[in-house]
Every structure is written in structure tokens, then in C-alpha cells.
Write an enzyme that holds these catalytic residues in place. Structure first.
Site, mmCIF file in Angstrom:
data_model
loop_
_atom_site.group_PDB
_atom_site.id
_atom_site.type_symbol
_atom_site.label_atom_id
_atom_site.label_comp_id
_atom_site.label_asym_id
_atom_site.label_seq_id
_atom_site.Cartn_x
_atom_site.Cartn_y
_atom_site.Cartn_z
ATOM 1 N N LYS A 79 0.599 -2.533 2.495
ATOM 2 C CA LYS A 79 -0.546 -1.756 2.975
ATOM 3 C C LYS A 79 -1.116 -0.921 1.831
ATOM 4 O O LYS A 79 -0.363 -0.379 1.023
ATOM 5 C CB LYS A 79 -0.082 -0.858 4.131
ATOM 6 C CG LYS A 79 -1.206 -0.138 4.872
ATOM 7 C CD LYS A 79 -0.681 0.674 6.063
ATOM 8 C CE LYS A 79 -1.813 1.356 6.830
ATOM 9 N NZ LYS A 79 -1.333 2.147 7.982
ATOM 10 N N SER A 159 -3.992 1.507 12.507
ATOM 11 C CA SER A 159 -4.654 1.337 11.237
ATOM 12 C C SER A 159 -4.088 0.204 10.380
ATOM 13 O O SER A 159 -4.766 -0.244 9.456
ATOM 14 C CB SER A 159 -4.567 2.638 10.431
ATOM 15 O OG SER A 159 -3.226 2.895 10.039
ATOM 16 N N SER A 183 -0.065 3.300 14.539
ATOM 17 C CA SER A 183 -0.687 2.398 13.563
ATOM 18 C C SER A 183 0.160 1.204 13.134
ATOM 19 O O SER A 183 -0.345 0.320 12.452
ATOM 20 C CB SER A 183 -1.085 3.176 12.305
ATOM 21 O OG SER A 183 -2.253 3.900 12.536
#
Lengths: 494, 95
Positions: A79, A159, A183
Site C-alpha cells: 500500500k 481505503s 480500511s
């Protein structure tokens, strides 16, 4: 040859060890898959093929000698929130333009220590603020899933939408993600993948771009429960550089996966039965309980009376912490600078141009609730409510509950550019209604795919555990995974 | 509680985010939607409840007050939009 990208992480590991294929071959298969899929899915914001090949070669040398760590030669996506030395690290924000850290986050350093290979950086909501991956400066991630008979693009959740989409679409063997209010778990639920947010303190936050420090935790997204357990074991661990990281031994989580649920008590919180919740989610929840009972668990109704206040309290605590954490982006130390007539003008113009709308909104809310005259009414009250939310869970666990089963999300994935969600920020926030309680209480939570809705879209269940008892979550979610016995592969359209 | 246009501009100044005149109304309605949503916390009886300061029962660790890191200014300024001789360059702040 079989398509190497379709192997589970566990099987890829076996294949590498048995020398059925090399890490360079496996890595190249993923790099090829990314090249062909990324124009459609937008899951990666930066691909690092040279670095990947170099790391894979180094792994192959070790594997050839029968050496190597637990993840030797396994290609992963990271990420964009994790600092990776010399590589794109921008939290998918314009304000960090060009930022390439001189250091490595502790979690990714742990993965490289164990032999993993970095494929690139994954798209996400800007600064991890969002539930649909639409707030990214790099544009939305498109889910590899589509509703039956439809060509409409769906969101992968957020997210960690890039992480979830890349794992589901075979663009990496597993991915790192982070979870501040849901998330990891919400995107995992939307994409038929497994995602775990461990107990607060299990993973070091050092080198992860901060959003809300008392809530942020790193965790993996993977295609199976076993894969998630393998990744979790490498990512976790004490780190003197994060004062909230916990000095506890890290169990071999994969060893707990087949432990079963015999004799466990599973709590069912009545407050998670929401008005307007789709019937198929209610049915799936019941089905999940039946599966656990069939394997020897008992089920107990419990009450978590402050559940409905978790989301509003979160939308005070998280923006407040974000407004402080994001004060560092001022056009001086890194990233974007927009010149102005004086230094204040430069700050204001830089931040106006560098942050997206959702981030600005949250910084403003945080600034307001921390400002003179409002601090007690908003922030202190929210932190008191947080104490009560945590107490609810403690009471349930003290009454003999080993883990709690809930739906992961109140719906399946929705469309990119959903008008209702975009018109009303609060509607988007409601995506996290089942997951946010877990962050507020610092507990571990796992999302596991359990069924599909009427249009063939994945639906997930969530298990919530006692502090530092991720092992029970892996064992119980494995029972759900096995009992569901469904194939959660998307049908390739990209 | 709700915010008016003047407050929106004041928050923008405190947060060091330039809010243009034509953006004020939209921010005002969005902030008020969020503040309206969190208002329900007023229903909760929090008398005698301690505000949470840490989710895990732990004492913050301390370390010896000694230099353990550093001495690489060129790395510190490596990502700066503008630097000179390992200093961050900013517009003049003192006349």
C-alpha cells in the site's frame, strides 16, 4: 505451464521450495499480469520491476541453496501508505508529489527480512481517508468484480482498495494494507478476499504515513485465511521505534488456522442488526453461526449497547488526530510547494492545492473539534464514549465469549461515482458501521468471504477477537471459509 | 451546534488551508452534515467516565536521553522542494 499468479501464497511457497519454478518466473508472471490489468483496474500507482527482479534473483540464490525466510521469493504489493526506501510513497496524495523516503517502514522491512519481493505500490484513498478508493489523487481503483449481466464499474472499497483489487485480480500473491476504521476489512469484504486488522500494537506503525495514530494498524489482505496468517506472522512484531508497539512474542499464526472452533463461544451482538440491512446479509450472518455451531462452537446473544455511537465518536477522534498529523505537510520538508506572497500564504496555497476535498474536510472538522471552546464538548466527550465502547466488549469477553461474529459491511460493493454517496459524506461513512467499533476498542478483527449476493457479488463476515488473540480469529474464519466452500474468483473482463 | 460562513473561514485559517470565497458555502454544508451526525453523542451519559488515552493497558516506554541516530542532514533535506547547504529554504519570515 499453470498460471503461476493463480496459486495461493502457501502453494507458491511450496512450489518455490520444491523448485517447480523460480521466484524470477513467479515475479515476472505477476509483472506481466499487472502490465495487462492495471490500465483497467488502476490498482498500482507505481510498479517497481527492476527492484522486483533484483529481489527475486536474490531469493532464487537462497532457495537454490535450500535457504531463505518464511516468504522467500513471494511477490507482494505494498500500500502506498508504507514508506519504502527510494520508491514512490505518497499516500496517494498530490501533496507528497515526488516523495521517495530515505528509510523503510518497519512492517515492510520485516517482509523483506523474510524474503518477500516488492512488485510496487498500491493505490488507496488519499491518506487512507475513504471507503471506496475514489479519493485517490491517482484516480479510483476499479473492482475486478462486476454484477452479473452488468458492465458498470464497481468500487473495491477503501481505503485499501488497491490492495484488495490487486489480490483479488491476481496482481500479487498478497498485499499490505492498513485499517483505521475498516480500511482492511471493508475492501476485503467487497472483493472476496481475507483481511485482518490485528490488535492495536501488534504491528509497528513506524514508517507508515500517519492518519489517526490511536486507531491506525497495519495488516494483510490475502486470497485465503492461511495466506493472511502467513503474512501476519511476518508483518507483526515488537519495534522499539514505535512506542505503542507491544513487546509480546508473535505466534505462528498459520499454525492456528486448522485449530477449529470446538468448545468456543461465539457472541452475536443484537445491536448489529440494523434497520434497512439487506436480507441476504442477515441470512449470511445466520448461516455463518450455523457453520460455526456445526463445528462445535456455541452461540450466545450479547449486547454491545454503545455500538451506534462508535461511528460518530470516530468522526471526532479520527479527524482530530488527522488534523495534527497532517500539519507536517506545509511545502517545506517534502512534496508539493505552491509559492505565495509570504510564508503563511505559501502554507495555505500549498495545502489547498495538495490535499483533496475529503482530506481537507476531515482536517477542518478536526481543527474545529480541537479548537478553543469546543474541545471538551466534542473531543473529550468522544474519548469518554470510546471508553464505554471498549467496556462493552470487555463485558462480553468477561462473560465467556471467545469471539464475536457480525456482518463485515452493510451492503455489497457499490458503483464508482455513486451519486448518493458522493452527495452526502455521512452516507459514505456508514460503510464502516460494523468495522469502526473494533478500531475504537483496539481489538483484532478479520473479514472473511462467506457468500454472494443476488448479483454474484462477494459478501463478507467479520469476526472480532480478544486483544492479542488473532489466533482464534484465524481458526474461526477458516471454518467459515471451508464451510462456505465457494470460489470467490472474479470473472475476468479486464 | 453548526458553523456559519465566518467560522468556516476561521477554521480554514487555523488549518492553514486557503478556502476561496466560492467554496465557503459547500464546506459549510458538508461540515454541518458531519457535525449534525456526531450530535447524537450528546445522548450518552458520560458522567464519571474517564476519557480514553490508550486502547491497550500499557505504560509508555522511555528510553535513555541520548543521541541514537542522525548525522545525515543530506538525507533529511533530500526531499525538500527547496534547500541549500542542507538547510530548508523558506520565504523570508523576519523583516
Amino acid at each position: 505451464m499453470t498460471d503461476l499468479t493463480k496459486l495461493t501464497l502457501a502453494d507458491a511457497r511450496k512450489g518455490l521450495k520444491a523448485k517447480d519454478f523460480t521466484s524470477v518466473e513467479l515475479t515476472q508472471a505477476y509483472l506481466d499480469a499487472i502490465e495487462s490489468a492495471n490500465p483497467s483496474l488502476n490498482a498500482y500507482v507505481a510498479v517497481t520491476p527492476e527492484q522486483a527482479t533484483e529481489m527475486a534473483k536474490a531469493s532464487d540464490e537462497k532457495l537454490a541453496k535450500g535457504e531463505g525466510g518464511a516468504l522467500e521469493g513471494i511477490p507482494l504489493g505494498i500500500k502506498d501508505l508504507f514508506a519504502t526506501k527510494g520508491a514512490h510513497t505518497q499516500a496517494a496524495s498530490h501533496i507528497l508529489d515526488g516523495f521517495k523516503p530515505e528509510y523503510e517502514s518497519s512492517v515492510t522491512a520485516n517482509l523483506w527480512r523474510d524474503g518477500a519481493v516488492m512488485l510496487g505500490k498500491l493505490n488507496m484513498d488519499e491518506f487512507a481517508m475513504g471507503s471506496s478508493n475514489e479519493t485517490s489523487y491517482y484516480g479510483p481503483v476499479v473492482s475486478p468484480f462486476r454484477a452479473q449481466g452488468s458492465n458498470a464499474n464497481l468500487v473495491p472499497g477503501g481505503s485499501s482498495g488497491g490492495s484488495a483489487a490487486a489480490v483479488a485480480a491476481w496482481l500479487c500473491a498478497g498485499a499490505t494494507a492498513t485499517d483505521t476504521g475498516g480500511s482492511i476489512r471493508q475492501p476485503a469484504a467487497f472483493t472476496g478476499t481475507v483481511g485482518i486488522k490485528p490488535t492495536y500494537g501488534r504491528c509497528s506503525r513506524w514508517g507508515i504515513v500517519a492518519f489517526a495514530s490511536s486507531l491506525d494498524q497495519a495488516g494483510p489482505i490475502a486470497r485465503t485465511v492461511e495466506d493472511a496468517a502467513i503474512l501476519m506472522t511476518s508483518m507483526a512484531g515488537y519495534d522499539p521505534k514505535d512506542s505503542t508497539s507491544v513487546d509480546l512474542p508473535v505466534p505462528d499464526f498459520a499454525a492456528a488456522v486448522e485449530r477449529g472452533v470446538k468448545g468456543l463461544t461465539i457472541g452475536v451482538p443484537r445491536e448489529y442488526r440494523m434497520d434497512g440491512m439487506p436480507e441476504e446479509i442477515e441470512a449470511l450472518w445466520k448461516q455463518g453461526l450455523e457453520w460455526l455451531k456445526a463445528e462445535g462452537a456455541s452461540v450466545k446473544d450479547i449486547s454491545l449497547p454503545h455500538t451506534k455511537y462508535a461511528l460518530p465518536a470516530y468522526y471526532i477522534v479520527a479527524p482530530a488526530e488527522a488534523s495534527s498529523n497532517l500539519a507536517r505537510y506545509d511545502g517545506v520538508k517534502y512534496g508539493l510547494r505552491v509559492s505565495g506572497k509570504d510564508i503563511t500564504d505559501m502554507y495555505e496555497l500549498t495545502r489547498a492545492a495538495g490535499f483533496g476535498r475529503e482530506v481537507k474536510r476531515r482536517i477542518m472538522i478536526g481543527t474545529y473539534v480541537l479548537s478553543a471552546g469546543y474541545y471538551d464538548a466534542y473531543y473529550v466527550r468522544a474519548q469518554k464514549v470510546r471508553t464505554l465502547i471498549k467496556r462493552d466488549f470487555e463485558t462480553a469477553f468477561n462473560d465467556g465469549v471467545d469471539a464475536i461474529l457480525t456482518p463485515a459491511t452493510p451492503s455489497a460493493a457499490f458503483g464508482v461515482g455513486d451519486e448518493d454517496m458522493n452527495a452526502d459524506p455521512v452516507k459514505m461513512y456508514l460503510n464502516d458501521v460494523f468495522t469502526v467499533t473494533v478500531n475504537m476498542a483496539g481489538l483484532p478483527g478479520i473479514a472473511v468471504p462467506a457468500g454472494k449476493d443476488g448479483k454474484g457479488l462477494p459478501l463478507g463476515l467479520q469476526l472480532i477477537g480478544k486483544p492479542f488473540d488473532e489466533e482464534t480469529l484465524f481458526a474461526a474464519s477458516r471454518v467459515i471459509e471451508k464451510s462456505a466452500g465457494l470460489d470467490f474468483s472474479p470473472t475476468r473482463w479486464w | 451546534m453548526s458553523v456559519d460562513a465566518t467560522t468556516v473561514k476561521r477554521i480554514g485559517r487555523l488549518a492553514r488551508i486557503r478556502i476561496e470565497e466560492n467554496e465557503v458555502a459547500a464546506y459549510q454544508s458538508e461540515l454541518n452534515a458531519i457535525l449534525g451526525f456526531v450530535e447524537q453523542l450528546g445522548e450518552v451519559d458520560v458522567s464519571g467516565v474517564e476519557p480514553m488515552t490508550s486502547v491497550t493497558p500499557m505504560e509508555l516506554r522511555r528510553r535513555e536521553d541520548a543521541v541514537t541516530d542522525g548525522d545525515y542532514p543530506e538525507k533529511i533535506v533530500a526531499n525538500a522542494p527547496l534547500s541549500e547547504d542542507n538547510f530548508f529554504m523558506v520565504p523570508k519570515v523576519v523583516e
